[in-house]
Design an enzyme around this catalytic site. Structure first.
Site, PDB file in Angstrom:
ATOM      1  CG  HIS A  78       1.733  -8.095 -10.671  1.00 38.64           C
ATOM      2  ND1 HIS A  78       2.223  -9.449 -10.438  1.00 38.64           N
ATOM      3  CD2 HIS A  78       1.091  -7.810  -9.450  1.00 38.64           C
ATOM      4  CE1 HIS A  78       1.915  -9.988  -9.062  1.00 38.64           C
ATOM      5  NE2 HIS A  78       1.339  -8.825  -8.637  1.00 38.64           N
ATOM      6  CG  HIS A  93       3.023  -6.638  -5.058  1.00 43.72           C
ATOM      7  ND1 HIS A  93       3.322  -7.513  -4.301  1.00 43.72           N
ATOM      8  CD2 HIS A  93       1.848  -6.880  -5.506  1.00 43.72           C
ATOM      9  CE1 HIS A  93       2.743  -8.497  -4.618  1.00 43.72           C
ATOM     10  NE2 HIS A  93       1.965  -8.364  -5.463  1.00 43.72           N
ATOM     11  CD  GLU A  94      -1.094  -4.935  -7.019  1.00 46.81           C
ATOM     12  OE1 GLU A  94      -1.128  -5.431  -8.058  1.00 46.81           O
ATOM     13  OE2 GLU A  94      -1.380  -5.392  -6.075  1.00 46.81           O
TER      14      GLU A  94
END
Length: 596
Positions: free
Chosen positions: A406, A402-403
């Protein structure tokens, strides 16, 4: 991912909302132009971003230089923008561009008196026939323009930024840029980067070069929430494994253990460095090869040496794997990816991802900061305190994935600036893309089960989202109209992620599943098609996209790459959650185009 809501007293605001009176539109329309952030213990900022327009042109339209044999991407883009917006050549300048497999992309900035307008940008996409297929713009017509000669020195601006934001100038070269304001005027600003190592804050501060006022910020931080957990697995109970040669040499030609010039024997390389405390505190290989074999002991604290080594190795593996996957699908050097050495293939180097595991700045969270191409993306992984012993977010793959995503979405949207997912709605979609990519990495076959994020760190089977991602409206009722009552970016992100879950399910139902999609982007499975459209649409969409313009970018991406073969599948999936043809102003619509 931000799991803990920030509470801060309101003592100052950069901008005041004037859209609440714009009936009959819902107040949630501010999602498309504004973003509210708590940046310090006593500072809440509301920033404004001109609303972007977005047009797609199917098989394409001509541009003024279309018939010139010598046309190039820069010239074609500038000529189209000037013609389409009725501007002169002194009003625009070329920022960046690259050619992908399905389209070429150019990013252009508005300028006044030779000074760029930071939040007035445009992007143009050309298909392989050289025709324009998409155009996004947030260009403005200022009601007033101050002198382009600053009366405030850069040193004075830096001091004011440091004082206002509680951080320090990081010595990244400052720029002079106009910024478009909500009242229709523009302000001349010194743009400086301010960091706070204790809080993890990292922003661009726009200081009025005449008055000294803080008028705008770009927040680079997106918060979250070898012997490794394979990327197709989500949580440690599924079993860590000793993987041999997991790197993809077609994406990382020198392998993972090479910093771009020299071979390494620790958790550092060209794409990523993983450490704790300082970048010298990496994990050295456990055996020649290199071999990084550090099985964890979950009965002991994650801060034991053995468990820290596991965290280093797992994040090094996940971030490298995502680099290789996304590279194969178009997130390359020219497209502003994260590498120290770009091997002469375009873009700016010296910007591998830095991963700080068990970072001391927080708990029960994780974040990723995405500055412009040429500065390293910064991931911080924290410990989670819901269990005894505590658990490490670095060992839950969906959080790491997820990170890292970004960084992909912030770089590809807007041409590598890191400035174009800054409104509430665009920021929320950033959270949704990150969840959707994490889910994509974990699919193993053509089944599309409900997806739950963040189960391990909280030791909770319901995870850290309000609902599982699901094709069932009973399991997950979120739809486009949910944005009328949602104002926090992670809540908005759940709506977008669930829409993409339904898009994924539709494409896999139509095309089946490719077991080799992680390494072979030429396969025809629905999961392969999904990731192509996922990556392609990011470069097509305008700065600060909305659900509507991002949807249109997916539809156009399908035309560019697959000749529109998935048009009805995409429309049916979007419309199933209210994002049909006539959706607008966060009101649902289930209409699909004729023939679908």
């Amino acid at each position: 991912m931000l799991f803990n809501k920030l509470l801060a007293s309101v003592t100052t605001a950069v901008l005041f909302s004037s859209l609440s009176a714009a009936a009959p539109w819902p107040s949630s329309v501010k999602h498309t132009t504004h973003r509210e952030r708590d940046l310090a213990s006593n500072l809440r900022l509301v920033t404004f971003h001109p609303e972007s327009t977005f047009e797609t042109f199917g098989v394409g339209i001509d541009h003024p230089l279309n018939k010139r044999a010598s046309e190039d991407l820069e010239g074609a883009a500038l000529s189209f923008v000037q013609s389409h917006l009725n501007l002169s050549d002194k009003d625009v300048n070329f920022k960046s561009g690259f050619s992908g497999e399905a389209a070429a992309h150019a990013y252009v900035r508005q300028q006044i008196d030779g000074v760029p307008v930071a939040n007035a940008v445009a992007n143009v996409a050309f298909n392989q026939a050289g025709k324009v297929v998409a155009f996004g713009s947030s260009f403005v017509k200022p009601t007033s323009v101050p002198s382009s000669k600053p009366t405030l020195t850069l040193e004075e601006a830096i001091a004011k930024a440091e004082s206002a934001l509680g951080g320090k100038f990081n010595e990244w070269p400052a720029t002079l840029e106009f910024i478009a304001k909500e009242d229709g005027s523009v302000a001349l600003t010194h743009v400086v980067q301010i960091q706070n190592d204790e809080t993890g804050a990292w922003v661009e501060a726009f200081i009025d070069a005449h008055s000294g006022e803080l008028v705008h910020i770009t927040d680079f931080v997106t918060k979250a929430s070898f012997f490794v957990l394979p990327i197709t697995k989500e949580t440690p109970p599924e079993g860590l494994e000793l993987l041999t040669n997991p790197e993809d040499l077609s994406a990382s030609p020198d392998g993972w253990n090479n910093d771009g010039t020299t071979s390494t024997t620790d958790t550092s390389g060209n794409n990523v460095i993983s450490f704790k405390g300082s970048q010298t505190a990496t994990t050295q290989e456990s055996g020649a090869g290199p071999v990084f074999n550090f099985p964890p002991d979950f009965t002991t604290a994650p801060t034991t040496t053995q468990n820290v080594n596991t965290a280093h190795v797992n994040t090094f593996y996940i971030v490298n794997t995502i680099h290789d996957i996304s590279y194969k699908y178009g997130f390359t050097e020219a497209a502003f990816n994260f590498q120290n050495n770009n091997f002469g293939l375009g873009g700016k180097g010296n910007d591998r991802v830095t991963v700080s595991v068990q970072d001391s700045a927080g708990t029960n969270n994780a974040d990723f900061a995405t500055p412009a191409d040429g500065q390293s993306g910064r991931m911080r992984m924290f410990l989670w305190t819901f269990t005894n012993p505590q658990r490490d977010g670095a060992l839950e793959n969906d959080i790491v994935s997820h990170e890292n995503t970004h960084g992909i979405t912030n770089r590809l949207t807007g041409g590598g600036t890191g400035r174009c997912l800054q409104t509430t709605e665009a920021g929320g979609m950033g959270e949704g893309w990150s969840d959707a990519f994490a889910e994509w990495t974990e699919h193993k076959d053509a089944t599309v089960p409900d997806y739950i994020l963040g189960q391990f760190v909280e030791n909770n089977s319901v995870g850290i989202r309000s609902h599982p991602y699901s094709t069932s409206t009973t399991v997950n009722p979120l739809n486009y109209a949910s944005l009328q009552t949602l104002s926090e970016v992670h809540d908005i992100g759940e709506v977008w992620a669930n829409l993409l879950h339904n898009v994924y399910a539709g494409l896999v139902a139509a095309h089946g599943f490719s077991a080799t999609a992680h390494t072979d982007p030429t396969t025809t499975g629905g999961n392969t098609v999904f990731l192509h459209l996922f990556i392609d649409a990011l470069s097509l969409q305008p700065c600060n996209p909305t659900f509507l313009t991002a949807r249109d970018a997916w539809i156009q991406a399908d035309v560019n790459r697959f000749g529109g073969a998935n048009k009805c599948t995409l429309w049916q999936a979007f419309a199933s959650r209210g994002l049909g043809v006539n959706a607008a102003n966060h009101n649902n619509d289930a209409t699909v185009p004729a023939g679908c």
